[in-house]
Design a protein around this motif. Structure first.
Motif, PDB file in Angstrom:
ATOM      1  N   VAL A  12       0.609  -1.157   0.199  1.00 23.54           N
ATOM      2  CA  VAL A  12      -0.176   0.098   0.049  1.00 23.54           C
ATOM      3  C   VAL A  12       0.838   1.320   0.068  1.00 23.54           C
ATOM      4  CG1 VAL A  12      -0.324   0.169   2.560  1.00 23.54           C
ATOM      5  CG2 VAL A  12      -1.990   1.063   1.095  1.00 23.54           C
ATOM      6  N   THR A  37       1.493   1.541  -3.731  1.00 23.39           N
ATOM      7  CA  THR A  37       0.242   1.895  -4.938  1.00 23.39           C
ATOM      8  C   THR A  37      -0.513   2.850  -4.441  1.00 23.39           C
ATOM      9  OG1 THR A  37      -1.325   0.553  -3.247  1.00 23.39           O
ATOM     10  CG2 THR A  37      -0.086  -0.922  -4.707  1.00 23.39           C
ATOM     11  N   ALA A  38      -0.606   3.400  -3.443  1.00 18.97           N
ATOM     12  CA  ALA A  38      -1.394   4.695  -2.977  1.00 18.97           C
ATOM     13  C   ALA A  38      -0.364   5.907  -2.987  1.00 18.97           C
ATOM     14  CB  ALA A  38      -1.873   4.499  -1.652  1.00 18.97           C
ATOM     15  N   ASN A  93      -5.291   5.539  -5.928  1.00 17.34           N
ATOM     16  CA  ASN A  93      -4.511   4.358  -5.549  1.00 17.34           C
ATOM     17  C   ASN A  93      -4.374   3.674  -6.949  1.00 17.34           C
ATOM     18  OD1 ASN A  93      -3.773   2.143  -3.716  1.00 17.34           O
ATOM     19  ND2 ASN A  93      -5.406   0.997  -4.470  1.00 17.34           N
ATOM     20  N   GLN A 143      -9.673  -2.893  -3.095  1.00 25.08           N
ATOM     21  CA  GLN A 143     -10.322  -1.813  -2.922  1.00 25.08           C
ATOM     22  C   GLN A 143     -11.737  -1.832  -3.052  1.00 25.08           C
ATOM     23  OE1 GLN A 143      -8.219   1.285  -4.846  1.00 25.08           O
ATOM     24  NE2 GLN A 143      -9.803   2.906  -4.067  1.00 25.08           N
TER      25      GLN A 143
END
Length: 321
Positions: free
Chosen positions: A109, A112-113, A130, A287
């Motif tokens: 994360v 990716t974010a 994201n 998500q």
């Protein structure tokens, strides 16, 4: 369902930082849900060069949408605390509650974010986003109001994955196109506040080949254990840290059927991802929403749109672009 357009016309309480009051909304006919952005090599270079460190630091955090008490009946608003505690299915209490602390757990994360930057009505602003798995390897999910607001699509749109303390460890990814659900494009209905971007490859590589991508889940049940992430930049945050909330969610009890969570994130976190089945050890999950709005009379709670058929159609459209 009440739309954000109706809310804007009937109350002063729904606003975004930098918004221009009275701006015309798109015609509610068949909306054009995808807009071309930086397509040519020169356009990409110009947008990337535009985002200097100074402009990023000075970008205004785009607010979470807010709803005033006048937008719901007094009886319902008064009874809100009791309704919040009600659930219609067993609650998964796996997540350790957190209402807005810095994420120090690492994992996927963190890459990716990222932060989203764009120009809205001549002013530079920021949101969160994201990277998700997709056919094109270049899809970013965010909030609808982070790609378009009050009839105007944002320009100079970029995604900076892994942003922290002014650093861009994985580069600045320009948008080839931005998109939102038809309901958001037509009337800015907060129940469908879901947006996306297809970014251009950078240095010959696709986004998810560089930073990875999270899975996406649709039509999930309510009252789950979820984690939400973002880059809030309004007080008491400054946009330089990666913040998260976690815990058991609720089903929105007033204007929408969306997910809600106890969370203190502020403007700039809009568009950040909500995950189900999140694994703290690996920083991975699916998500199932984005940071979107809150109620003025219910401080400390944030809500995200339900990822149903409309969000799935948007994802399918942009991921294949």
């Amino acid at each position: 369902m009440r739309t954000l357009r109706a809310t804007l016309l009937s109350a002063l309480g729904v606003a975004l930082v930098g918004a221009v009051p009275g701006a015309a909304l798109a015609d509610p006919g068949t909306p054009d849900t995808i807009r071309a952005a930086a397509v040519t090599v020169q356009e990409q270079a110009d947008v990337a060069a535009y985002w200097t460190p100074e402009r990023m630091r000075e970008a205004t955090p785009l607010d979470l949408l807010t709803v005033e008490p006048s937008e719901v009946s007094a009886d319902v608003a008064k009874g809100a605390p009791e309704v919040v505690e009600a659930t219609d299915s067993p609650v998964d209490t796996t997540a350790i509650p957190n209402t807005g602390g810095e994420w120090t757990g690492g994992g996927d994360v963190v890459t990716t974010a990222g932060r989203v930057f764009f120009t809205m009505d001549g002013r530079n602003a920021s949101c969160s986003g994201n990277a998700v798995t997709s056919d094109n390897g270049n899809t970013v999910l965010t909030a609808g109001h982070c790609v378009k607001y009050q009839g105007s699509w944002h320009t100079n749109w970029v995604f900076v994955p892994g942003y922290h303390d002014g650093q861009r460890p994985y580069g600045t990814w320009t948008a080839a196109s931005t998109a939102a659900t038809p309901q958001w494009v037509a009337s800015e209905d907060m129940n469908y506040d879901v947006g996306a971007a297809v970014v251009n490859p950078l240095n010959g590589q696709n986004l998810t080949d560089v930073v990875g991508g999270q899975g996406v889940a649709f039509n999930q049940p309510y009252n789950l254990s979820m984690y939400t992430f973002g880059f809030p930049a309004a007080d008491p945050y400054d946009g330089e840290k990666f913040i998260y909330c976690s815990g058991s969610t609720i089903r929105d009890f007033l204007l929408t059927d969306d997910h809600g969570m106890s969370c203190d994130m502020t403007g700039g976190s809009s568009g950040g991802p909500w995950f189900v089945n999140f694994d703290e050890a690996t920083g991975t999950g699916q998500q199932a929403s984005v940071n979107s709005f809150g109620y003025v009379f219910l401080p400390g709670y944030m809500f995200g749109p339900y990822f149903g058929a409309e969000a799935q159609n948007l994802y399918n459209e942009v991921s294949a672009a």
